[in-house]
Design a protein around this motif. Sequence first.
Motif, PDB file in Angstrom:
ATOM      1  N   GLY A  10       0.847  -1.190   0.000  1.00  0.00           N
ATOM      2  CA  GLY A  10       0.000   0.000   0.000  1.00  0.00           C
ATOM      3  C   GLY A  10       0.872   1.225   0.000  1.00  0.00           C
ATOM      4  O   GLY A  10       1.913   1.253  -0.658  1.00  0.00           O
ATOM      5  N   SER A  14      -7.904   0.319  -7.693  1.00  0.00           N
ATOM      6  CA  SER A  14      -6.686   0.700  -6.989  1.00  0.00           C
ATOM      7  C   SER A  14      -5.582  -0.315  -7.260  1.00  0.00           C
ATOM      8  O   SER A  14      -4.423   0.052  -7.434  1.00  0.00           O
ATOM      9  N   THR A  15      -5.931  -1.603  -7.341  1.00  0.00           N
ATOM     10  CA  THR A  15      -4.888  -2.596  -7.591  1.00  0.00           C
ATOM     11  C   THR A  15      -4.304  -2.462  -8.989  1.00  0.00           C
ATOM     12  O   THR A  15      -3.087  -2.522  -9.176  1.00  0.00           O
ATOM     13  N   LYS A  70      -2.098   0.498  -8.999  1.00  0.00           N
ATOM     14  CA  LYS A  70      -0.905   0.262  -8.202  1.00  0.00           C
ATOM     15  C   LYS A  70       0.135  -0.522  -9.007  1.00  0.00           C
ATOM     16  O   LYS A  70       1.278  -0.102  -9.149  1.00  0.00           O
ATOM     17  N   PHE A  74      -2.931   8.185  -7.570  1.00  0.00           N
ATOM     18  CA  PHE A  74      -2.712   6.762  -7.361  1.00  0.00           C
ATOM     19  C   PHE A  74      -2.420   6.466  -5.889  1.00  0.00           C
ATOM     20  O   PHE A  74      -2.940   5.518  -5.325  1.00  0.00           O
ATOM     21  N   GLU A  75      -1.670   7.365  -5.229  1.00  0.00           N
ATOM     22  CA  GLU A  75      -1.418   7.142  -3.799  1.00  0.00           C
ATOM     23  C   GLU A  75      -2.698   7.296  -2.995  1.00  0.00           C
ATOM     24  O   GLU A  75      -3.026   6.453  -2.152  1.00  0.00           O
ATOM     25  N   PHE A 113      -5.185   4.285  -3.335  1.00  0.00           N
ATOM     26  CA  PHE A 113      -5.076   3.056  -2.557  1.00  0.00           C
ATOM     27  C   PHE A 113      -4.912   3.289  -1.069  1.00  0.00           C
ATOM     28  O   PHE A 113      -5.145   2.393  -0.281  1.00  0.00           O
TER      29      PHE A 113
END
Lengths: 67, 741
Positions: B121, B305-306, B309, B495-496, B499
């Motif tokens: 994460g 989010s995955t 990531k 993106f940070e 997630f």
Amino acid sequence: MTAGDVRAALVRAGRGVRWYLREWSGEARWDDHLRECAEHGHEPLTRREFERRRADAVERTPISRCC
Amino acid sequence: MSTTATRDDASGGGQPPGGAAGRRSSVRSVAIWVAVAAVGAVAWTVLALARGESISALWILFAALCSYAIAYRFYARFLTYRVLGTDDRRATPAERLHNGVDYDVTDRRVLFGHHFAAIAGAGPLVGPVLAAQMGYLPGTIWIVVGVIFAGAVQDLTVLFFSMRRNGKSLGQMVREEIGVVGGVAALIAVFAIMIIILAVLALIVVNALAESPWGVFSIALTIPIALFMGLYLRRLRPGRVLEATGIGVALLLLAIVGGGWIQDTGLGDALTLSKEWLVLALVVYGFVASVLPVWLLLTPRDYLSTFMKVGVIVLLALGLLISRPVLQAQAVTDFAREGTGPVFAGQLFPFVFITIACGALSGFHALISSGTTPKMVAKESQVRLIGYGGMLMESFVAISALIAACVIDQGLYFAMNSPAGATGGAVDTAATFVQGLGFDTSAQDLAAAAAAVQEPTLISRTGGAPTLAIGISQIFSDAFGGGLQAFWYHFAIMFEALFILTAVDAGTRVGRFMLQDSIGNVWKRFGDLSWRPANVIASAIVVGLWGSVLYIGVTDPLGGVNQLFPLFGIANQLLAAIALTLVTVLLIKHGKLRYAWVTGVPLVWDLVVTMTASWQKVFSDVPAIGYFAQAQRYRDAQDAGELLAPAQDQGQMDQVIFNSTLNGILQSFFAVLVLVVVANAVFVIARAIRAGGLPTTEEPPTPSELVEPAGLWATAEEKRALAEHDRLVGSGAGSRDGGRP
């Protein structure tokens, strides 16, 4: 390596990626259900009903996401 | 196959795949490993010796990758087969208890993806960025050495022992294997630590989004996008996850671009939110997400989010290789020796080791390695790939983040990461402050850096996320061209935040489950997960708890990240201490005292680090470090009728006193809980050593009927075994994972 080899390798890689994403996202569970039903001669659920049951199962389990 | 049942478990007699044949090393493999070791050694030598010249960041990357490869090939193999004694003739819980829901035999490569998505994460991205104030070398060494000997070992061993116990949770295992006292302490510790972690993660998001209409716009849009995906998957096209995710990602990119269009409009003004408003928004969001059905919001956000990531991590690795940036940070700064750094206080020891938690050693992973993942492992020896390999991957993410923070201009780095109380919040005062630290910068430089990413300001944008975003935007625009720095900056922020929010809503839900479960012991109805009032009350309690800590952090005159991040790091490492205690006890109970050092040494190291850090945070008389000394200093000033900077009025003086006292109490409380678990464990260890081992709750062995490769790639021998198995059983049973490569 001929152009045919390269194409075959690319097709194989593409198939691998597709397989991975379907497995990872759980889409492939539907295929498993159809296959299991075919093997045991059961009537499969509708896709809608099947996905709803899977979602209900997720509802009862925690989704762990770390920092 | 029946030999499994008679096997003496204490002998640790696991066999590597292929037995004797597998041990015969070919000349080629020796040559490859010698080459890997040589590249690694050269890279480490350059990092250790080169000073004052321009050093390519790729040395860090190669030093790390070669070390990981060697550790995985040799140490992880030793741990898996010799220490743990995995036995592939023994059925895993996924095979024995298969129910297609939580117990489900999963392809090792797919499970690796699930496990990695669950453990990685914001932690490995943020910690290394903050630790960069001490230079690139301490962080690099700790991330690589820490993961090899502590973090990955913890993840691997917890996964293995939980798998041997049908996927029991960490808390359950501590209660059953160590004792009730330790179990209760561990349960409270896990819950309290989770609250702190959620609050600090949320704090990072708040700091990244405050006064940034572009960021707020794109993050806010992730909610309707997720809702749309949820409805799409429920009503329009049930189960078409990839399709829905593809649409979601496209909309997400559009939302990032859109943020740039709206920021100078009236909507942009409306979305320029203060930190206090963002706290309120996050608390409401966390509560709603926790009580809504998961299919509507949580599950689709998780897919988004995955994918983001993994995409960003791959892009970052590529970007680094293409742009080959040069390190701007020093190898070791003066702050490491003197402990006077503005980003967080304290010397290299112990504070670098708690600031970088995730990526080197993260206790939180023990919660995922026990519970979800162990119920899906197909073959015992796959724990090496999933547990150890998954953590190496997270460590690689941490290394990339460290590089991103060390290749940006260091004047800008300190201007961004020092609290507003120090920088004064404006470009000219910040430039003066940073020059005072000994770095070259000017007000114009700082203003230009903000303008380049189209943010109103970059001064005191603490929390690590904006710094990482600057690093990523610099690397991406160097590597891929196109002058898109502002786009990449907001892409990285998004993106940070995406997630972190996923971790916050999933964490709130896990906290709710834990609370309902615990209260359910005394009030049965409350433990019923489908009883609405209990859901609502438990969610409100969990959100209320992290929300208050978040609010305290956001309004802290001394800077919330500066004050709370040490608490977060220590909490995470204390959780690791509990996990390492458990696995050490288990090794000894299983009669493997001679191997107890593999978890015992990292445990002792972790205890020394966390207890030293806790001691300093509680008892140090340096106000910047000791919470109580800090409170006392402000109390003395208050008694003398003075105002102490950065407090601007008596209300803020009161706030500093209250916050520092509270942090000090929490810090002591966590440390005491862990000491209770360790003390309880010492008794069990003493008894186990005297008796030469003790019975455990391990499930008795059952012969396995599955044939599965152990490692990432199937060996020739494993491929033959698979083909043979398919031939004997018939194609039907062998093709459960239809058409896999």
